[in-house]
Scaffold this active site. Structure first.
Site, PDB file in Angstrom:
ATOM      1  N   LYS A 207       4.554  27.151   6.078  1.00 17.13           N
ATOM      2  CA  LYS A 207       4.941  28.112   7.106  1.00 17.13           C
ATOM      3  C   LYS A 207       6.227  28.812   6.683  1.00 17.13           C
ATOM      4  O   LYS A 207       7.160  28.175   6.180  1.00 17.13           O
ATOM      5  CB  LYS A 207       5.134  27.379   8.429  1.00 17.13           C
ATOM      6  CG  LYS A 207       5.492  28.277   9.620  1.00 17.13           C
ATOM      7  CD  LYS A 207       5.591  27.427  10.889  1.00 17.13           C
ATOM      8  CE  LYS A 207       5.970  28.260  12.104  1.00 17.13           C
ATOM      9  NZ  LYS A 207       6.047  27.425  13.334  1.00 17.13           N
ATOM     10  N   SER A 279       3.118  28.779  17.008  1.00 15.48           N
ATOM     11  CA  SER A 279       3.609  29.806  16.106  1.00 15.48           C
ATOM     12  C   SER A 279       3.275  29.522  14.642  1.00 15.48           C
ATOM     13  O   SER A 279       3.508  30.368  13.781  1.00 15.48           O
ATOM     14  CB  SER A 279       5.134  29.928  16.248  1.00 15.48           C
ATOM     15  OG  SER A 279       5.772  28.756  15.762  1.00 15.48           O
ATOM     16  N   SER A 303       3.748  24.302  18.687  1.00 15.04           N
ATOM     17  CA  SER A 303       3.471  25.244  17.608  1.00 15.04           C
ATOM     18  C   SER A 303       2.714  24.662  16.425  1.00 15.04           C
ATOM     19  O   SER A 303       2.342  25.403  15.525  1.00 15.04           O
ATOM     20  CB  SER A 303       4.767  25.876  17.114  1.00 15.04           C
ATOM     21  OG  SER A 303       5.194  26.841  18.039  1.00 15.04           O
TER      22      SER A 303
END
Length: 595
Positions: A207, A279, A303
């Site tokens: 990420k 996210s 997330s």
């Protein structure tokens, strides 16, 4: 705060706030920029101003008290401007330190060890797509037995990414040259008889809030898109030492909120017309589409679990403090966690074993071993659940606001998960949470993130954000310090409640969003969470919520996930039970048609 505000936060997709290592950032400093006091502001405060301010905090003081307070608060207002103007490193850690462990509670020692299920390992498939969607454990076996090289495995993914990712928008940066170089090094090491462990030669993604030396780490924001760190984060370094091959940096929603970054929305491989969750949007999408073997996401309020749920993959949010957060985007120091997104439960055990461990640079880091043993006896496990958790799913509880929140009935996949859990022999225990104002906990997230990114608020740069952070941070400026401290005391009350509950049960079990309260509580108490596929549902295209945008729209086959929340540091127990359910349900093999 009401549930509409929960929804406005980004549908529980505010991602893990993780601290950055020293970095070079073209045009963007790695410190709170500091803001000069407003010279044009009239900072003289009168009684009428204070009388209006009382409404913000639901208090009422006598007139004579307000007359005494007015000049004192005027002086404070004038003093706070220069304080705002001072620069502080964005990764400066607070003096207070959150620790999920309860006083007087003993946590059994774990010695680092992973024992996988001793099932038969398949031989290398002929089709590249079957190799791409294989589990980490299977790929590790093929690499160890020289059925495939790391370079060949890497090339399979590097071929798929440019063909498939344009439909998904999951990658921010592809590191093809680095991946090939690392794969060749891993192959040379294997040829020389050296293996770094189960992740040796396995291609993965990170990420894009996790720092990588010399590779852009943009935080998904146009304000930071030129940011290039000078050193690796603790997790990136651990994965390099474990032999992983970095394919690239995948999308985080901007500053870890929502499903959209400066390049657009990340899409769900099961239905590319809807977002992949947030996210850790790129992590969930890239794993589900077979663009990597596994990915690393971050989590402050769902997330990891949210994109796992949306994309039908396995997402593990570890115990707070277990995985070091040094070198990752700061956001919420008392909430942030890093964990794997994979296609199989045992893969998550292999990855957690590699990234687990203490780091003296992280004030919240906890030195605790990780053990996983697939040979669990389900008859020894007590599983807490509530029938209402398997009634409706969404962001909130059923009731008058249900339609506004997009609550929908639990899917057949969710109910099949409940039936499978009962069938494997665990002891099921019905539980209920006491009625408490749990939504107040969200203010801690607002306050922490507002402090970390104060420079964007005070400079007005927050208006340039895609993510809905601006008003959340502005709202936090009007929360009194006393109320914030009372919320933190309430947080301790909730921690004590959960500690007592885990005296009765080993695991809490629900659809990932069968109880938003459960998901939220476990974030604020630091308990580990796991989401994995239990089946499928037919639904028209959704936004970040659960209800269809157009109920009359064409229905698509999408995934349904169930979740577990366990005792502190007992991820191994949850993963072993998940493996049994995975085998019982046998729904993990189906792939999205995108690739």
């Amino acid at each position: 705060m009401d549930r509409r505000e929960v929804l406005a936060l980004g549908l529980a997709a505010a991602g893990a706030g993780l601290r950055p290592a020293p970095a070079k950032a073209a045009g963007t400093a790695e410190t709170d920029a500091g803001n000069a006091p407003r010279e044009d502001a009239n900072l003289t405060i009168g009684v009428e101003t204070l009388r209006e301010a009382e409404k913000l905090h639901a208090v009422r003081f006598p007139d004579d008290a307000l007359r005494r307070l007015a000049p004192l608060l005027s002086d404070k207002a004038k003093a706070i401007g220069p304080f705002h103007a001072e620069s502080r490193p964005r990764d400066l850690q607070p003096a207070s330190r959150f620790d999920p462990r309860m006083p007087g509670r003993t946590y059994p020692v774990q010695h680092d060890h992973v024992r996988l299920h001793a099932g038969r390992r398949p031989t290398l498939p002929r089709a590249d797509i079957d190799v791409a969607f294989a589990s980490v454990a299977e790929q590790a076996h093929w690499l160890a037995t020289r059925q495939i090289s790391s370079l060949r495995l890497t090339e399979i993914y590097l071929d798929r990414i440019p063909r498939i990712d344009p439909k998904l928008n999951a990658f921010i940066t592809i590191t093809a040259d680095l991946a090939r170089r690392q794969a060749k090094e891993r192959d040379a090491e294997l040829a020389a008889g050296r293996s770094r462990g189960p992740l040796h030669g396995i291609p993965y993604t990170l990420k894009d809030v996790i720092d990588t030396a010399g590779i852009p780490t943009t935080w998904g924001s146009s304000l930071f898109r030129q940011r290039v760190p000078s050193e690796d984060s603790a997790v990136a370094a651990k994965l390099r030492e474990a032999g992983g091959v970095l394919l690239g940096k995948v999308a985080t929603a901007e500053l870890a909120n929502g499903a959209t970054w400066f390049g657009g929305m990340v899409r769900n491989p099961w239905n590319i017309d809807e977002p992949s969750g947030g996210s850790s949007a790129g992590s969930g999408s890239s794993v589900a589409a077979g663009l990597c073997a596994f990915s690393i996401g971050t989590d402050s309020l769902g997330s990891i679990l949210n994109p796992a749920d949306r994309c039908g993959v396995t997402g593990l949010r570890p115990t707070f403090g277990r995985v070091p957060v040094h070198g990752c985007m700061p956001l919420t120091p008392s909430l942030e966690r890093i964990g794997p997104l994979c296609r199989r439960a045992e893969d998550a055990a292999l990855v957690l074993a590699a990234i687990n461990g203490p780091d003296p640079r992280s004030s919240a880091s906890i030195d605790f071993g990780f053990a996983y043993d697939s040979a669990i006896d389900p008859r020894t496990i007590k599983v807490g659940y509530s029938p209402k958790w398997f009634s409706k799913v969404g962001f909130g509880e059923a009731g008058g606001e249900g339609q506004l929140l997009g609550l929908v009935p639990a899917s057949p996949g969710h109910l099949n998960g409940l039936a499978a859990m009962k069938d494997i022999g665990v002891e099921m225990v019905e539980v209920e949470f006491p009625v408490l104002p749990y939504a107040m906990l969200l203010d801690s997230l607002y306050v922490e993130s507002a402090a970390i990114f104060e420079d964007l608020t005070l400079s007005g740069k927050d208006a340039q954000l895609i993510a809905p952070w601006a008003d959340s941070w502005r709202q936090a400026r009007f929360l009194s310090a006393v109320d914030y401290y009372q919320i933190e005391r309430f947080r301790r009350q909730v921690m004590e409640m959960m500690d007592r509950l885990f005296d009765r049960v080993d695991i809490l079990f629900a659809p990932t969003y069968g109880s938003f309260e459960l998901l939220m509580i476990a974030n604020f108490t630091g308990h580990p969470g796991l989401s994995f596929r239990s089946g499928f549902a037919e639904t028209a295209t959704r936004d970040l919520g659960f209800a269809p945008i157009d109920p009359s729209g064409a229905k698509r086959r999408v995934t349904s996930n169930i979740s577990m929340h366990g005792r502190l540091f007992e991820e191994g127990k949850m993963l072993a039970l998940a493996r049994l359910l995975e085998e019982k349900l046998d729904v993990w093999r189906e792939r999205p048609t995108i690739g």
